[in-house]
Design an enzyme around this catalytic site. Structure first.
Site, short mmCIF file in Angstrom:
data_model
loop_
_atom_site.label_atom_id
_atom_site.label_comp_id
_atom_site.label_asym_id
_atom_site.label_seq_id
_atom_site.Cartn_x
_atom_site.Cartn_y
_atom_site.Cartn_z
CG ASP A 136 -1.79 1.05 1.83
OD1 ASP A 136 -1.77 2.15 -0.13
OD2 ASP A 136 -2.85 1.88 2.27
CD GLU A 170 -5.69 6.24 -0.34
OE1 GLU A 170 -6.96 6.05 -0.84
OE2 GLU A 170 -4.54 6.05 0.37
N1 TRP Z 1 -6.72 3.06 0.23
C1 TRP Z 1 -6.19 2.40 1.20
C2 TRP Z 1 -5.57 2.88 1.28
O1 TRP Z 1 -4.63 3.41 1.09
C3 TRP Z 1 -7.02 1.16 1.10
C4 TRP Z 1 -8.54 0.00 0.23
C5 TRP Z 1 -9.44 -0.02 1.51
C6 TRP Z 1 -8.52 0.06 -0.94
N2 TRP Z 1 -9.95 -0.12 0.75
C7 TRP Z 1 -9.86 -0.20 -0.73
C8 TRP Z 1 -8.19 0.41 -1.78
C9 TRP Z 1 -11.01 -0.52 -1.98
C10 TRP Z 1 -8.70 0.57 -3.24
C11 TRP Z 1 -10.65 -0.39 -3.07
O2 TRP Z 1 -5.07 2.78 3.20
ZN ZN Z 2 -3.80 2.83 -0.24
#
Ligand code: TRP
Ligand code: ZN
Ligand code: CA
Length: 316
Positions: A136, A170
């Site tokens: 991530d 993000e």
């Molecule tokens: N965007 C979240 C992060 O960066 C991770 C995440 C959780 C996610 N659920 C998601 C990304 C669904 C894409 C789709 O911590």
């Molecule tokens: Zn993420």
């Protein structure tokens, strides 16, 4: 004009399905098709992993993270930008402020293609402060980077204009991508046919999730995984939790891929995908153990190839 499967892309989709049925290879299948779609490359896993190693080294050298406002974020951006500049992209750093600190988006345009039909692929480049953020989201960042570099290596001349993006902040609430979308004029927003998001695509106990948004983008990803014989599911672990939401909120068609975060893999999912039931898709999500050691290579390889497949198909 919105994304559509037409012309050579439609022909190739039919070819891909027929290929699955006969077990043949795409490359040898189709004298009737144009060259562009069939040339969608196999993204080398080694190249994607080399980018992950660089992001890991950057985090290690910068207090263990690549978070918004920290030195490891800017170093990550400089690494990606240098690769893109050397490959012939037109790069732009977009600066914004969030939580009292400067953040950056990186935008890379591939010269050429119809400026009235823009296809954008993106990934967030920031980590949380608690770790290096390799699944991530160095995985999405590296897959988008390597796909952009593959576009350059191929000398691709797509019908549509291609844009690649790496978002800042993000993890603070989709800040960079929202800033980008808000910075577009209405006309430039309308020129974007679709946005493809890649956030967490190498989870250690992976699932294969496709966003259930724009039907053409969704089908394109599903076609790719069907060709591999890998079943997919609709992404449901938090709709709106990544940068595609910034685009979707202003009416731009979106899609994307995801291999799972803190949700637990079910018995049925382990039966079809392997891995461990009752365990998180990514047990190091937002933790200090989100390192290169926590990435599943098979998931990273398949998803990276899917990024390139979709870019080739949807820009044709
Ligand atoms: N965007 C979240 C992060 O960066 C991770 C995440 C959780 C996610 N659920 C998601 C990304 C669904 C894409 C789709 O911590
Ligand atoms: Zn993420
Ligand atoms: Ca590959």
């Amino acid at each position: 004009m919105k994304l559509s499967v037409s012309g050579r892309a439609a022909t190739a989709a039919v070819v891909a399905v027929a290929t699955v049925l006969t077990g043949g290879s795409l490359a040898g299948a189709a004298p009737a098709s144009g060259p562009s779609v069939l040339a969608a490359p196999d993204i080398p896993l080694a190249n994607v992993k080399a980018h992950l190693n660089q992001f890991q080294s950057i985090a290690t050298a910068n207090g263990g993270n690549r978070a918004h406002g920290r030195t490891g974020y800017r170093a990550s951006l400089d690494y990606v930008k240098a690769k893109l500049d050397a490959a012939g992209f037109t790069t732009t750093i977009q600066q914004f402020t969030s939580s009292g600190q400067i953040g950056y988006n990186l935008i890379a345009d591939w010269p050429g293609g119809d400026p009235e039909q823009v296809v954008v692929a993106g990934a967030h480049l920031d980590s949380v402060t608690s770790g290096p953020g390799i699944n991530d989201n160095a995985t999405g960042s590296a897959a988008v980077l390597e796909t952009a570099l593959a576009v350059s290596r191929a000398g691709l001349t797509p019908t549509k204009h291609l844009r690649f993006a790496w978002w800042g902040a993000e993890e603070l609430g989709l800040v960079g991508s929202r800033y980008y979308v808000n910075s577009l004029t209405a006309a430039n927003r309308a020129r974007i046919d679709g946005y493809l998001n890649f956030d967490m695509i190498g989870s250690s106990n992976p699932g294969y999730f496709v966003y259930d948004d724009d039907p053409v983008i969704e089908q394109t990803f599903k076609n790719y995984f069907t060709g591999l014989g890998v079943p997919t599911e609709i992404e449901t672990e938090g709709d709106g939790r990544s940068d595609h939401a910034s685009f979707k909120n202003v009416g731009i068609p979106v899609g994307g891929l995801f291999t799972g975060a803190s949700r637990l893999k079910t018995t049925a999912q382990a039966a079809k995908w392997g891995g461990t039931a009752g365990r998180a898709f990514d047990s190091c999500y937002h933790s200090s153990c989100d390192t290169t050691a926590a990435v599943n290579d098979t998931a990273l390889d398949r998803n990276s190839d899917a990024v390139a497949y979709a870019i080739w198909e949807l820009s044709d």
